[in-house]
Design a protein around this motif. Structure first.
Motif, PDB file in Angstrom:
ATOM      1  N   VAL A 166      -7.291  -5.241   4.019  1.00 37.55           N
ATOM      2  CA  VAL A 166      -8.615  -5.777   4.362  1.00 37.55           C
ATOM      3  C   VAL A 166      -8.521  -7.301   4.372  1.00 37.55           C
ATOM      4  CG1 VAL A 166     -11.037  -5.937   3.702  1.00 37.55           C
ATOM      5  CG2 VAL A 166      -9.770  -3.803   3.317  1.00 37.55           C
ATOM      6  N   LEU A 210     -15.715   2.691   1.217  1.00 43.02           N
ATOM      7  CA  LEU A 210     -14.462   3.368   0.917  1.00 43.02           C
ATOM      8  C   LEU A 210     -14.706   4.663   0.139  1.00 43.02           C
ATOM      9  CD1 LEU A 210     -12.221   0.354  -0.212  1.00 43.02           C
ATOM     10  CD2 LEU A 210     -12.043   1.648   1.938  1.00 43.02           C
ATOM     11  N   ARG A 231       0.842  -1.205   0.000  1.00 41.74           N
ATOM     12  CA  ARG A 231       0.000   0.000   0.000  1.00 41.74           C
ATOM     13  C   ARG A 231       0.876   1.253   0.000  1.00 41.74           C
ATOM     14  NH1 ARG A 231      -2.239   3.634   3.723  1.00 41.74           N
ATOM     15  NH2 ARG A 231      -4.291   4.452   3.063  1.00 41.74           N
ATOM     16  N   LYS A 274      -9.143  -0.017  -4.249  1.00 38.81           N
ATOM     17  CA  LYS A 274      -9.309   1.407  -4.567  1.00 38.81           C
ATOM     18  C   LYS A 274     -10.563   1.551  -5.417  1.00 38.81           C
ATOM     19  CE  LYS A 274      -6.962   3.606  -7.736  1.00 38.81           C
ATOM     20  NZ  LYS A 274      -5.910   4.332  -8.501  1.00 38.81           N
ATOM     21  N   TRP A 278      -6.508   4.205  -1.888  1.00 43.05           N
ATOM     22  CA  TRP A 278      -6.222   2.814  -1.568  1.00 43.05           C
ATOM     23  C   TRP A 278      -6.584   2.533  -0.109  1.00 43.05           C
ATOM     24  CZ3 TRP A 278      -5.600  -0.977  -4.806  1.00 43.05           C
ATOM     25  CH2 TRP A 278      -5.121  -0.700  -6.101  1.00 43.05           C
ATOM     26  N   SER A 279      -7.271   1.422   0.098  1.00 42.25           N
ATOM     27  CA  SER A 279      -7.695   1.041   1.444  1.00 42.25           C
ATOM     28  C   SER A 279      -6.517   0.541   2.265  1.00 42.25           C
ATOM     29  CB  SER A 279      -8.745  -0.066   1.364  1.00 42.25           C
ATOM     30  OG  SER A 279      -8.141  -1.284   0.900  1.00 42.25           O
ATOM     31  N   GLN A 280      -6.720   0.478   3.570  1.00 38.56           N
ATOM     32  CA  GLN A 280      -5.817  -0.281   4.422  1.00 38.56           C
ATOM     33  C   GLN A 280      -5.978  -1.765   4.073  1.00 38.56           C
ATOM     34  OE1 GLN A 280      -3.645   1.039   6.554  1.00 38.56           O
ATOM     35  NE2 GLN A 280      -4.355   3.172   6.419  1.00 38.56           N
ATOM     36  N   THR A 299     -17.194  -3.136   3.542  1.00 39.43           N
ATOM     37  CA  THR A 299     -15.983  -2.313   3.607  1.00 39.43           C
ATOM     38  C   THR A 299     -15.701  -1.628   2.274  1.00 39.43           C
ATOM     39  OG1 THR A 299     -14.991  -3.723   5.303  1.00 39.43           O
ATOM     40  CG2 THR A 299     -13.485  -2.352   4.005  1.00 39.43           C
ATOM     41  N   ILE A 300     -15.820  -2.380   1.179  1.00 36.39           N
ATOM     42  CA  ILE A 300     -15.547  -1.828  -0.154  1.00 36.39           C
ATOM     43  C   ILE A 300     -16.489  -0.671  -0.460  1.00 36.39           C
ATOM     44  CG2 ILE A 300     -15.566  -2.328  -2.625  1.00 36.39           C
ATOM     45  CD1 ILE A 300     -14.741  -5.195  -1.921  1.00 36.39           C
TER      46      ILE A 300
END
Length: 267
Positions: free
Chosen positions: A208, A199, A156, A218, A204-206, A195-196
């Motif tokens: 998951v 966002l 990330r 993302k 960019w996510s942490q 979660t998606i």
């Protein structure tokens, strides 16, 4: 010496015959079974549905005799009160009474105004499907073990710095186009799907975690869904409204019946 089962059976039959013969003159007069043409037509139809020759055949006569035997047994069972405290019989009678209430109070087809009001009041039930487009990197636990989360975090940082990364092939054929929430939930599970969709765009996510492994997402495009139009809701909207109207009418009919009863607690 214990009596044999045949003797016990004879005694039981004798007792039953004695009970059945214990009738007043008025009760005996009621033992009349009138077979109507409608009943014969019903039996004839049952024989036809069974795929056997109908009227005039041995099959029809046998079916008619069975129908008469069952009617006699049914009537005698009622005389003995065998239907009392029988949960299956009770539920069947209740079901038929509900059907009778429905037949007594037909529901008119809903108007467009009624449909629109129902749609406005229940908008959450008639939403177009949520869809999303996202980029995805997968880190396999089977390949990376406990390092998968740590390596996803490093990846990330590289992505945020604009660098290319190497991730693992995703085992499912998710695709990269516009995907529905239902499809994503099926592929990743409910928690990851939620979660998606939560966002923000373009970030960019942490890392998951899911049952499949570790992910970076993302979101590039998100369609939150909207309330359907009358045309889009279609037959489902109509059937839901009719069902609600039917339930209200049935409840009113049952309340009217209940009002004719006095309910008391047993001492």
């Amino acid at each position: 010496m214990k009596p044999s089962y045949s003797v016990l059976g004879f005694v039981a039959v004798a007792i039953l015959i004695g009970i059945l013969e214990w009738r007043s003159g008025e009760q005996a007069a009621n033992n009349e079974l009138v077979v109507t043409e409608a009943q014969r037509a019903f039996v004839r139809e049952q024989v036809l549905q069974a795929g056997t020759p109908a009227a005039g055949s041995a099959n029809y006569e046998q079916a008619m005799a069975t129908y008469i035997d069952e009617e006699i047994l049914y009537r005698e069972g009622l005389k003995l009160g065998l239907e009392k405290d029988d949960l299956i019989v009770k539920r069947r009678v209740v079901q038929k009474m509900r059907f009778l209430l429905e037949d007594m109070t037909p529901i008119a087809p809903p108007t467009e105004a009624q449909l629109q009001t129902w749609l406005d009041q229940n908008a959450q039930r008639y939403q177009t499907e949520q869809t999303i487009v996202f980029d995805h990197h997968f880190f396999s636990r089977g390949k990376r073990g406990d390092e998968a989360i740590y390596q996803a975090g490093l990846a990330r940082n590289d992505l945020l710095a604009g660098q290319q990364i190497i991730s693992d092939p995703f085992p499912l054929q998710t695709g990269s186009g516009l995907l529905s929430r239902e499809r994503i939930t099926k592929e990743f599970g409910v928690a990851t799907s939620d979660t998606i969709f939560d966002l923000p765009l373009g970030e960019w996510s942490q890392a998951v975690q899911s049952p499949l492994g570790v992910h970076l997402f993302k979101v590039n495009q998100k369609n939150a869904g909207r309330t359907m139009t009358l045309e889009e809701a279609g037959s489902q909207l109509r059937s839901d409204l009719i069902a609600a109207q039917r339930e209200a009418v049935n409840d009113a009919g049952l309340a009217a019946l209940r009002a004719t009863y006095t309910i008391k607690e047993a001492p």
